[in-house]
Write a protein that holds these residues in place. Structure first.
Motif, mmCIF file in Angstrom:
data_model
loop_
_atom_site.group_PDB
_atom_site.id
_atom_site.type_symbol
_atom_site.label_atom_id
_atom_site.label_comp_id
_atom_site.label_asym_id
_atom_site.label_seq_id
_atom_site.Cartn_x
_atom_site.Cartn_y
_atom_site.Cartn_z
ATOM 1 N N LYS A 15 -46.737 -25.140 -57.659
ATOM 2 C CA LYS A 15 -47.515 -25.303 -56.439
ATOM 3 C C LYS A 15 -48.520 -26.436 -56.590
ATOM 4 N N ASN A 16 -48.965 -26.890 -55.452
ATOM 5 C CA ASN A 16 -50.123 -27.769 -55.400
ATOM 6 C C ASN A 16 -51.319 -26.858 -55.133
ATOM 7 N N LEU A 17 -52.364 -27.041 -55.903
ATOM 8 C CA LEU A 17 -53.485 -26.113 -55.852
ATOM 9 C C LEU A 17 -54.800 -26.869 -55.973
ATOM 10 N N ILE A 18 -55.791 -26.453 -55.194
ATOM 11 C CA ILE A 18 -57.148 -26.971 -55.312
ATOM 12 C C ILE A 18 -58.073 -25.791 -55.595
ATOM 13 N N ILE A 19 -58.784 -25.862 -56.714
ATOM 14 C CA ILE A 19 -59.771 -24.836 -57.063
ATOM 15 C C ILE A 19 -61.134 -25.476 -56.881
ATOM 16 N N GLU A 20 -61.890 -24.969 -55.904
ATOM 17 C CA GLU A 20 -63.189 -25.546 -55.561
ATOM 18 C C GLU A 20 -64.316 -24.664 -56.065
ATOM 19 N N ASN A 21 -65.491 -25.271 -56.223
ATOM 20 C CA ASN A 21 -66.721 -24.550 -56.573
ATOM 21 C C ASN A 21 -66.585 -23.764 -57.870
ATOM 22 N N THR A 22 -66.054 -24.414 -58.875
ATOM 23 C CA THR A 22 -65.880 -23.766 -60.170
ATOM 24 C C THR A 22 -66.696 -24.480 -61.238
ATOM 25 N N LYS A 23 -67.051 -23.772 -62.287
ATOM 26 C CA LYS A 23 -67.738 -24.400 -63.418
ATOM 27 C C LYS A 23 -66.663 -24.894 -64.381
ATOM 28 N N ILE A 24 -66.732 -26.163 -64.751
ATOM 29 C CA ILE A 24 -65.783 -26.745 -65.692
ATOM 30 C C ILE A 24 -66.521 -27.020 -66.990
ATOM 31 N N VAL A 25 -66.005 -26.480 -68.077
ATOM 32 C CA VAL A 25 -66.580 -26.690 -69.405
ATOM 33 C C VAL A 25 -65.497 -27.337 -70.258
ATOM 34 N N THR A 26 -65.796 -28.498 -70.808
ATOM 35 C CA THR A 26 -64.789 -29.236 -71.564
ATOM 36 C C THR A 26 -65.428 -29.918 -72.773
ATOM 37 N N ASP A 71 -49.765 -35.267 -46.307
ATOM 38 C CA ASP A 71 -48.402 -34.754 -46.161
ATOM 39 C C ASP A 71 -48.037 -33.745 -47.253
ATOM 40 N N GLU A 72 -48.944 -33.494 -48.202
ATOM 41 C CA GLU A 72 -48.699 -32.506 -49.244
ATOM 42 C C GLU A 72 -49.520 -31.257 -48.952
ATOM 43 N N GLN A 73 -48.905 -30.106 -49.089
ATOM 44 C CA GLN A 73 -49.579 -28.841 -48.841
ATOM 45 C C GLN A 73 -50.229 -28.350 -50.128
ATOM 46 N N TYR A 74 -51.468 -27.918 -50.033
ATOM 47 C CA TYR A 74 -52.214 -27.392 -51.173
ATOM 48 C C TYR A 74 -52.740 -25.999 -50.837
ATOM 49 N N GLU A 75 -52.594 -25.084 -51.779
ATOM 50 C CA GLU A 75 -53.262 -23.806 -51.669
ATOM 51 C C GLU A 75 -54.686 -24.026 -52.164
ATOM 52 N N LYS A 76 -55.676 -23.475 -51.467
ATOM 53 C CA LYS A 76 -57.069 -23.648 -51.884
ATOM 54 C C LYS A 76 -57.637 -22.308 -52.358
ATOM 55 N N ILE A 77 -58.361 -22.382 -53.464
ATOM 56 C CA ILE A 77 -59.067 -21.227 -53.997
ATOM 57 C C ILE A 77 -60.534 -21.601 -54.107
ATOM 58 N N ASP A 78 -61.410 -20.802 -53.491
ATOM 59 C CA ASP A 78 -62.845 -21.000 -53.611
ATOM 60 C C ASP A 78 -63.329 -20.089 -54.742
#
Length: 82
Positions: A15-26, A71-78
């Motif tokens: 899938k194409n996925l967008i995860i928004e409002n997340t803490k990224i630790v790298t 033109d690409e569909q993305y599932e979004k997760i907040d």
């Protein structure tokens, strides 16, 4: 099932996925770390991760995130939990 059959089956469900409002630790840098240097990290408190075709195409701040192709569909997760 052969390896090529398994790979094509796996690719068809990516899938194409967008995860928004997340803490990224790298970890800092691009090389493996050992000992005390493993604690050298970067934290992005208001992060966004974009996965396109099953691969991470962006990981960074919400503010700097790129536009996705319309033109690409993305599932979004907040991820903020609201």
């Amino acid at each position: 099932m052969t390896n090529s059959s398994q790979n094509s089956s796996r690719n068809s469900v990516m899938k194409n996925l967008i995860i928004e409002n997340t803490k990224i630790v790298t970890p800092l840098g691009s090389e493996a770390r050992k000992g005390d240097s493993m604690g050298d990290i970067s934290i992005i408190p208001d992060g966004c991760i974009i996965i396109t075709g099953g691969k991470i195409s962006y990981a960074g701040s919400m503010e700097d995130r790129p536009a996705v192709r319309p033109d690409e569909q993305y599932e979004k997760i907040d991820a903020c939990g609201n």
